[in-house]
Enzyme design. Structure first.
Site, PDB file in Angstrom:
ATOM      1  N   LYS A  22       2.845  32.837  58.759  1.00 12.99           N
ATOM      2  CA  LYS A  22       3.097  31.464  59.228  1.00 12.99           C
ATOM      3  C   LYS A  22       2.940  31.378  60.754  1.00 12.99           C
ATOM      4  O   LYS A  22       2.283  30.477  61.272  1.00 12.99           O
ATOM      5  CB  LYS A  22       4.519  31.046  58.826  1.00 12.99           C
ATOM      6  CG  LYS A  22       5.003  29.783  59.510  1.00 12.99           C
ATOM      7  CD  LYS A  22       6.424  29.440  59.128  1.00 12.99           C
ATOM      8  CE  LYS A  22       7.494  30.082  59.969  1.00 12.99           C
ATOM      9  NZ  LYS A  22       7.620  29.557  61.341  1.00 12.99           N
ATOM     10  N   ASN A  23       3.543  32.330  61.465  1.00 14.28           N
ATOM     11  CA  ASN A  23       3.543  32.237  62.927  1.00 14.28           C
ATOM     12  C   ASN A  23       2.184  32.543  63.555  1.00 14.28           C
ATOM     13  O   ASN A  23       1.984  32.283  64.742  1.00 14.28           O
ATOM     14  CB  ASN A  23       4.609  33.162  63.527  1.00 14.28           C
ATOM     15  CG  ASN A  23       6.002  32.617  63.316  1.00 14.28           C
ATOM     16  OD1 ASN A  23       6.178  31.510  62.805  1.00 14.28           O
ATOM     17  ND2 ASN A  23       7.004  33.394  63.703  1.00 14.28           N
ATOM     18  N   CYS A 117      18.210  23.178  67.831  1.00  7.54           N
ATOM     19  CA  CYS A 117      18.023  23.520  66.422  1.00  7.54           C
ATOM     20  C   CYS A 117      19.128  24.477  66.045  1.00  7.54           C
ATOM     21  O   CYS A 117      19.933  24.866  66.887  1.00  7.54           O
ATOM     22  CB  CYS A 117      16.652  24.124  66.177  1.00  7.54           C
ATOM     23  SG  CYS A 117      16.497  25.785  66.786  1.00  7.54           S
ATOM     24  N   ARG A 122      16.849  26.334  72.480  1.00  8.43           N
ATOM     25  CA  ARG A 122      15.389  26.496  72.418  1.00  8.43           C
ATOM     26  C   ARG A 122      14.628  25.486  73.276  1.00  8.43           C
ATOM     27  O   ARG A 122      13.898  24.630  72.759  1.00  8.43           O
ATOM     28  CB  ARG A 122      14.907  26.454  70.972  1.00  8.43           C
ATOM     29  CG  ARG A 122      15.454  27.602  70.171  1.00  8.43           C
ATOM     30  CD  ARG A 122      14.891  27.673  68.792  1.00  8.43           C
ATOM     31  NE  ARG A 122      13.595  28.333  68.731  1.00  8.43           N
ATOM     32  CZ  ARG A 122      12.964  28.582  67.603  1.00  8.43           C
ATOM     33  NH1 ARG A 122      13.484  28.229  66.466  1.00  8.43           N
ATOM     34  NH2 ARG A 122      11.804  29.191  67.606  1.00  8.43           N
ATOM     35  N   ASP A 308      13.494  37.686  64.056  1.00  6.39           N
ATOM     36  CA  ASP A 308      13.272  37.072  62.741  1.00  6.39           C
ATOM     37  C   ASP A 308      13.639  38.003  61.579  1.00  6.39           C
ATOM     38  O   ASP A 308      13.574  37.594  60.419  1.00  6.39           O
ATOM     39  CB  ASP A 308      11.802  36.629  62.598  1.00  6.39           C
ATOM     40  CG  ASP A 308      11.496  35.386  63.433  1.00  6.39           C
ATOM     41  OD1 ASP A 308      12.435  34.772  63.963  1.00  6.39           O
ATOM     42  OD2 ASP A 308      10.300  35.032  63.547  1.00  6.39           O
ATOM     43  N   ARG A 400      10.003  26.442  54.315  1.00  7.39           N
ATOM     44  CA  ARG A 400       9.220  26.300  55.535  1.00  7.39           C
ATOM     45  C   ARG A 400       8.370  27.545  55.795  1.00  7.39           C
ATOM     46  O   ARG A 400       7.316  27.451  56.424  1.00  7.39           O
ATOM     47  CB  ARG A 400      10.149  26.097  56.743  1.00  7.39           C
ATOM     48  CG  ARG A 400      10.749  24.724  56.843  1.00  7.39           C
ATOM     49  CD  ARG A 400      11.486  24.584  58.152  1.00  7.39           C
ATOM     50  NE  ARG A 400      10.770  25.300  59.188  1.00  7.39           N
ATOM     51  CZ  ARG A 400      11.332  26.040  60.143  1.00  7.39           C
ATOM     52  NH1 ARG A 400      12.642  26.131  60.222  1.00  7.39           N
ATOM     53  NH2 ARG A 400      10.610  26.653  61.035  1.00  7.39           N
TER      54      ARG A 400
END
Ligand code: UD1
Length: 421
Positions: A22-23, A117, A122, A308, A400
């Site tokens: 995803k990233n 968030c 952030r 993560d 997500r």
């Protein structure tokens, strides 16, 4: 709303196919704005964040042609807007990734400020400062960043005060079409940043220092990039999460379509705990441990241990013998999973950015709430080792970033169902 119901204590076997990252996909998709005659991206993960960014590009006026569920062609010949509205950005902070390419190619843009968030403040101040250094005029009004560079961006010397992944990616994309040379000092070195550099390089942007913390980008003075194809690298965080599935159940589990080089810090930590890790070219297996040793972990930028993966290792620490110490250095509030793990019976104490996890603790199924993307996968890990049923609510966080997670888990033997409240 969907929730997951998981029965703990099952035997697993087999292998898991890892999706595209995803990233890595998000900056590659954003970079399509730099191409005048199309970018084709394959091995895209079928996850909500990717769909959100594609929807944003479509809203801006890009032509989108899906070839199948994992590949598409994006055409950014002409745009109708250069504005990323609040309803899109609040769903996904990474929408900020369109700032650099829009400014570089279309010389103006408006992007909603992402706001806070679940895992902390952030801010995007470093992105903004860097664009200003490259000659953009930026104002912040009514919750929007309005940026203009009527004469185009120019190369600059940019030193990041903090290492920022999407900040580095934004500057790389902006610098690619700027006039002159941009030096990025203290750049992020994540494999996802490296892949973006490689795409830009293949498309005619000369970049020195790829994979290091000092990048030099030779800009093309406004000349858009020519058509290109790219396949997204495997998702090292999804892979790391499934390594933890094998680890927490102490069973061999093989992952296919991975790049073991991107997983070294995670593999090293698992070996320190007592597991074996076997690697082939694009395959990796986790092997059972005789004993789970408690461990110490500090999150940091790549090639250090990824933030993560912090939540997943906290779930694993509940099953290790002794006290594990987990220090979060990147995000100030990334411990929301602690209280949910405690609901399952985990013994964890928290002081500032350091958690102490006392193991080994038997966990018992309960109702829990997912709080962010990676916290959700920590709850799945805890649930599969807990006694009885666990219901995980608010799993839209999970959708997500994890492709077909329940299908992948069911295939190896986990009893998991997606239900509706
Ligand atoms: C990216 C990843 C995310 C990962 C994170 C850290 C994507 C889409 N997301 O997020 O999964 O957890 O890297 O590896 O790739 N900061 C500032 N000002 C800024 C920018 C960042 O203070 O302008 C701070 C952040 O608050 C944080 C640190 O810098 O403390 C690192 O954040 P950053 O690398 O920018 O994270 P993201 O790129 O948002």
């Amino acid at each position: 709303m969907d929730y997951l119901k998981i029965l703990g204590g099952q035997n697993i076997q087999g292998s898991v196919l890892i999706s595209g990252a995803k990233n890595a996909a998000l900056p590659l998709l954003a970079s399509s704005l730099l191409f005048e005659d199309g970018l084709e991206v394959s091995n895209l993960p079928d996850v909500v964040d990717v769909k959100t960014l594609v929807r944003l590009l479509e809203y801006l006026g890009c032509g989108i042609l899906w070839k199948d569920a994992h590949s598409l062609r994006i055409d950014a010949k002409k745009l109708v807007h250069t504005k990323a509205t609040y309803d899109i950005v609040r769903k996904m902070r990474a929408s900020i990734l369109i700032l650099g390419p829009l400014l570089a190619r279309f010389r103006k843009c408006e992007v909603s400020l992402p706001g806070g968030c679940a895992i902390g403040a952030r801010p995007v101040d470093l992105h903004i400062k860097a664009m200003e250094k490259m000659g953009a005029e930026i104002t912040i009004e009514n919750g929007y960043i309005t940026a203009k560079a009527p004469n185009g961006l120019r190369g600059a010397h940019i030193t990041f005060d903090k290492i920022t992944v999407t900040g580095t990616e934004n500057v790389l994309m902006a610098a690619g079409l700027a006039k002159g040379k941009t030096q990025i000092i203290n750049a992020a070195k994540e494999p996802e940043v490296v892949q973006l550099c490689e795409l830009l390089q293949q498309s005619g942007v000369e970049i020195e220092g790829i994979g290091t913390d000092t990048l030099v980008v030779h800009g093309r003075d406004g000349e858009a990039l020519k058509s290109q194809k790219i396949s997204v690298i495997p998702d090292r965080i999804e892979a790391g999460t499934y390594m933890c599935v094998g680890a927490i159940l102490n069973t061999k589990l093989t992952l296919k379509n991975v790049d073991p080089r991107h997983l070294e810090s995670v593999s090293d930590k698992l070996e320190e705990i007592g597991f074996g890790v076997e690697t082939l070219d694009n395959e990796l297996s986790i092997l059972p441990a005789k004993k789970y040793n408690a461990f110490e972990l500090v999150t940091s930028e790549y090639p250090g241990f990824p933030t993560d993966m912090q939540a997943q290792f906290m779930a694993l620490a509940t099953q290790c013998e002794g006290t594990s110490i987990i220090e979060e250095r990147l995000f100030e509030n990334r411990f929301m999973h602690v209280s949910e793990l405690q609901r399952l019976g985990a013994h964890i104490s928290l002081k500032g950015n350091i958690a102490q996890v006392y193991g080994q603790t038997p966990l018992n199924g309960a109702d829990v709430m997912a709080t962010d993307l990676r916290a959700s996968s920590a709850l799945i890990l805890a649930a599969i080792v807990a006694k009885g049923y666990t219901q995980i609510h608010r799993i839209y966080h999970l959708d997500r970033g994890y492709e077909k997670i329940e299908e992948k888990l069911r295939k190896i033997g986990i009893k998991i169902e997606r239900l509706k409240d």
